[in-house]
Design an enzyme around this catalytic site. Structure first.
Site, short mmCIF file in Angstrom:
data_model
loop_
_atom_site.label_atom_id
_atom_site.label_comp_id
_atom_site.label_asym_id
_atom_site.label_seq_id
_atom_site.Cartn_x
_atom_site.Cartn_y
_atom_site.Cartn_z
CD GLU A 1 4.18 0.46 7.21
OE1 GLU A 1 3.41 0.65 6.24
OE2 GLU A 1 3.80 0.48 8.39
CG HIS B 1 -3.72 0.48 4.83
ND1 HIS B 1 -3.24 -0.69 5.31
CD2 HIS B 1 -2.76 1.40 5.09
CE1 HIS B 1 -2.05 -0.50 5.85
NE2 HIS B 1 -1.73 0.76 5.72
CG HIS C 1 -0.16 0.09 2.55
ND1 HIS C 1 0.21 -1.02 3.26
CD2 HIS C 1 0.31 1.16 3.27
CE1 HIS C 1 0.85 -0.65 4.37
NE2 HIS C 1 0.94 0.67 4.39
CE1 TYR D 1 5.09 3.77 8.37
CE2 TYR D 1 5.05 5.42 10.08
CZ TYR D 1 4.38 4.62 9.20
OH TYR D 1 3.01 4.67 9.13
CG HIS E 1 4.58 4.79 4.47
ND1 HIS E 1 3.85 5.46 5.42
CD2 HIS E 1 3.97 3.59 4.32
CE1 HIS E 1 2.86 4.70 5.85
NE2 HIS E 1 2.89 3.55 5.18
CG HIS F 1 1.16 1.41 12.57
ND1 HIS F 1 1.91 2.53 12.83
CD2 HIS F 1 1.56 0.99 11.34
CE1 HIS F 1 2.71 2.78 11.81
NE2 HIS F 1 2.53 1.87 10.89
#
Ligand SMILES: [Fe+2]
Length: 311
Positions: free
Chosen positions: A267, A201, A154, A257, A216, A248
């Site tokens: 990431e 996501h 993503h 990151y 990112h 997260h």
């Protein structure tokens, strides 16, 4: 769910300040596979377990950032339908001819209200993942080169008009909202995590005054152990780490990151959960991004760089 419409992220085209340094980073440290170079000098790479020709395209330029991000759609009829839907919604589209990117069919490009160029395409040369068919082994030698993520998963983009971007992706492109962070007014969304699949996501946006910014590109690993191994490899190679390894709260992803040699954040992560379109979106308050552990669940703090450093 039945997979139709927009299938998945397909490519991120990134600007880098020094092509040789970038190739060393993405090919030798990250462990992506180089699949070609074109007449413009762009370098094409893919993750070892991806089957299509490319997922990362590097272009040397005098400033870092993202040129465009592409999604593969089911077929040519879907591409035509989504283009006409975009136009009916008032979005200008441009057709980029097949072959303009190596191994890649015709692309439909449009600009989001956040100032990002997004592309849809139906065809990309299938080069395989290096495993024999039939009766494949579970991994190849390439899966042991560097960090070796399995796929480009993503991207997170920063720009204005997140509410309009959210509407465009959900009402025209068939995405659904998985999680969001409320703005300090507790009404509008300051950030949205959008899925076209079963993933937490496929793309995310954060409200930001400057248009067209990259936060990112993200690469998927199979396990937490591999995330820790990735942090070792980054440190061994003096790659500057921004955050992590940590988890997260948002999406539950276990993450690092870090920055490539041009300052583009990337990431490496694993995990998350598998949402469905009928799930109620998960809401985070603006304070929850930091103190609620949205960004960094163990430390429960808002790392300043998350909101301020983009390319
Ligand atoms: Fe991410």
């Amino acid at each position: 769910m039945a997979m139709t419409g927009v299938l998945r992220p397909g490519h991120g085209a990134i600007r880098v300040l020094d092509l040789d340094e970038a190739v060393h980073h993405y090919r030798d440290i990250m462990g992506l596979v180089e699949t070609g170079r074109d007449a413009q000098g762009r370098v094409y790479l893919k993750c070892w377990d991806e089957r299509d020709h490319n997922s990362v395209v590097l272009r040397q330029a005098d400033r870092a950032g993202i040129d465009f991000f592409g999604f593969k759609v089911l077929d040519r009829a879907t591409l035509d339908k989504l283009e006409s839907d975009l136009r009916a919604w008032g979005v200008n589209t441009e057709r980029i001819p097949a072959g303009e990117m190596l191994g890649t069919g015709e692309r439909v490009r449009f600009e989001t209200p956040s100032g990002h160029l997004i592309e849809l395409y139906a065809e990309k040369q299938a080069v395989g993942n290096g495993l024999q068919v039939p009766n494949p082994a579970p991994w190849t030698k390439a899966s042991e080169n560097g960090i070796a993520p399995v796929r480009l998963d993503h991207c997170l983009l920063y720009g204005p008009n997140v509410a309009a971007v959210h509407k465009l992706f959900t009402e025209v492109l068939g995405f659904y909202l998985v999680e969001h962070v409320l703005a300090p007014d507790n009404e509008n969304s300051a950030a949205v995590w959008l899925s076209c699949s079963h993933k937490v996501h496929d793309i995310a946006f954060v409200e930001h005054p400057e248009p067209g910014k990259l936060h990112h590109l993200s690469f998927l690993l199979d396990s937490w152990e591999e995330v820790l191994r990735a942090s070792d490899i980054l440190s061994m190679n003096n790659v500057p780490i921004d955050i992590g390894p940590t988890r997260h709260g948002i999406t539950r992803g276990c993450t690092i990151y870090a920055w490539d040699p041009s300052g583009n954040r990337f990431e490496t992560f694993m995990g998350g959960y598998q949402p469905y379109p009928d799930y109620e979106p998960t809401t985070w308050t603006f304070d929850g991004l930091g103190a609620g552990g949205g960004l960094d669940y163990p430390q429960r703090k808002l790392h300043e760089t998350f909101l301020t450093v983009v390319t």
